[in-house]
Design an enzyme around this catalytic site. Structure first.
Site, PDB file in Angstrom:
ATOM      1  N   GLY A 260       0.836  -1.197   0.000  1.00 24.31           N
ATOM      2  CA  GLY A 260       0.000   0.000   0.000  1.00 24.31           C
ATOM      3  C   GLY A 260       0.869   1.245   0.000  1.00 24.31           C
ATOM      4  O   GLY A 260       2.095   1.168  -0.116  1.00 24.31           O
TER       5      GLY A 260
ATOM      6  N   GLY B  40       3.167   4.990   7.212  1.00 29.40           N
ATOM      7  CA  GLY B  40       2.107   5.325   8.159  1.00 29.40           C
ATOM      8  C   GLY B  40       2.014   4.261   9.244  1.00 29.40           C
ATOM      9  O   GLY B  40       1.664   4.551  10.387  1.00 29.40           O
TER      10      GLY B  40
ATOM     11  N   GLU C 125       9.771  -2.490   4.182  1.00 33.07           N
ATOM     12  CA  GLU C 125       9.012  -2.349   2.925  1.00 33.07           C
ATOM     13  C   GLU C 125       9.961  -1.974   1.791  1.00 33.07           C
ATOM     14  O   GLU C 125       9.882  -2.515   0.687  1.00 33.07           O
ATOM     15  CB  GLU C 125       7.920  -1.288   3.084  1.00 33.07           C
ATOM     16  CG  GLU C 125       6.760  -1.776   3.962  1.00 33.07           C
ATOM     17  CD  GLU C 125       5.734  -0.703   4.266  1.00 33.07           C
ATOM     18  OE1 GLU C 125       4.579  -1.060   4.497  1.00 33.07           O
ATOM     19  OE2 GLU C 125       6.092   0.489   4.310  1.00 33.07           O
TER      20      GLU C 125
HETATM   21  C1  5RP Z   1       2.950   0.959   6.359  1.00 33.34           C
HETATM   22  C2  5RP Z   1       2.671   1.518   5.027  1.00 33.34           C
HETATM   23  C3  5RP Z   1       1.321   1.267   4.461  1.00 33.34           C
HETATM   24  O1  5RP Z   1       1.463   0.666   3.224  1.00 33.34           O
HETATM   25  C4  5RP Z   1       0.596   2.565   4.324  1.00 33.34           C
HETATM   26  O2  5RP Z   1       0.553   3.178   5.604  1.00 33.34           O
HETATM   27  C5  5RP Z   1      -0.812   2.389   3.785  1.00 33.34           C
HETATM   28  O3  5RP Z   1      -1.621   1.744   4.721  1.00 33.34           O
HETATM   29  P1  5RP Z   1      -3.167   1.504   4.475  1.00 33.34           P
HETATM   30  O4  5RP Z   1      -3.288   0.540   3.358  1.00 33.34           O
HETATM   31  O5  5RP Z   1      -3.662   0.957   5.791  1.00 33.34           O
HETATM   32  O6  5RP Z   1      -3.791   2.843   4.160  1.00 33.34           O
HETATM   33  O7  5RP Z   1       3.474   2.150   4.397  1.00 33.34           O
HETATM   34  O8  5RP Z   1       4.211   1.340   6.808  1.00 33.34           O
END
Ligand code: 5RP
Length: 226
Positions: free
Chosen positions: A82, A96, A103
């Site tokens: 994501g 986030g 990642e």
């Molecule tokens: C986690 C990330 C996630 O991919 C990003 O926060 C998106 O999260 P969501 O799909 O819950 O909106 O980078 O570190």
């Protein structure tokens, strides 16, 4: 929408491939959908997770036997992840969920990277509503914060642990702290390396080097590619 995106992303999984599992709620929808494909179609996969949270999700949906640590694979065929914000020139902000270091380890190595996100995450200016996360060695957090603010301006904040059960700063899966930086102007591609060159910085949530990613967005009309 997350389910639609997950279903589309599963179409990229080939039998026998090494698949990187992203983090966050959209990536979790993909993990669920992947477990269905493995159970129903017999697709064989080796899985590398980008966070403890995604490992737990994979375990929960029966994908535990296919999980291996990143050091157990030589290459990654596909990663599905994501994003928090995506610019029209295909840079993105992640982290986030505080998982951006692993990642990036996985996403940057994947032969094919598929980013799945709801369409409201597409922004004209990066960052728009989200800070740029910077993972730092705990001992260096304040020095790094000062370096960043002195050189570029803006405001950094040490990410707090709001999950209950622990006071003080959030500790990443890697045992580090996270600074959330709101820069005074838009991010540019070279910023990724400039930030990483600061002693004490482990990595950041600015992803400017996978402009070749397949970016799938979803709104009420359905899924479309950027
Ligand atoms: C986690 C990330 C996630 O991919 C990003 O926060 C998106 O999260 P969501 O799909 O819950 O909106 O980078 O570190």
């Amino acid at each position: 929408m997350k389910e639609l995106l997950a279903r589309k992303a599963v179409e990229f999984v080939r039998d026998g491939s090494v698949v990187g599992l992203g983090s966050g709620s959209t990536a979790k929808a993909f993990i669920e959908e992947l477990s269905r494909a493995v159970a129903e179609k017999g697709i064989r996969v080796t899985l590398v997770a980008t966070s403890i949270d995604s490992e737990l999700k994979a375990l929960e949906v029966g994908l535990g036997p296919y999980l291996v640590p990143p050091w157990a694979v030589d290459s990654i065929d596909l990663a599905v992840d994501g994003a928090d914000e995506i610019s029209r020139d295909r840079m993105f902000i992640k982290g986030g969920g505080g998982a951006m270091v692993r990642e990036k380890v996985v996403d940057y190595r994947a032969s094919t990277l598929v980013i799945i996100a709801e369409a409201h995450k597409l922004v004209d200016r990066l960052p728009s509503n989200r800070p740029i996360p910077i993972e730092v060695l705990p001992a260096a957090w304040r020095l790094v914060a000062r370096d960043v603010e002195r050189r570029w301006g803006g405001k950094t904040e040490l990410r707090a642990c709001k999950c209950g059960g622990k006071l003080g700063p959030l500790i990443s899966d890697n045992g580090n702290f996270i600074l959330d930086w709101v820069p005074p102007g838009p991010a540019y591609p070279e910023l990724e390396d400039e930030l990483k060159a600061i002693p004490g910085v482990v990595d950041t949530g600015l992803f400017a080097k996978r402009r070749d990613a397949v970016i799938l967005l979803a709104d009420e009309r359905g899924v479309f590619a950027l």
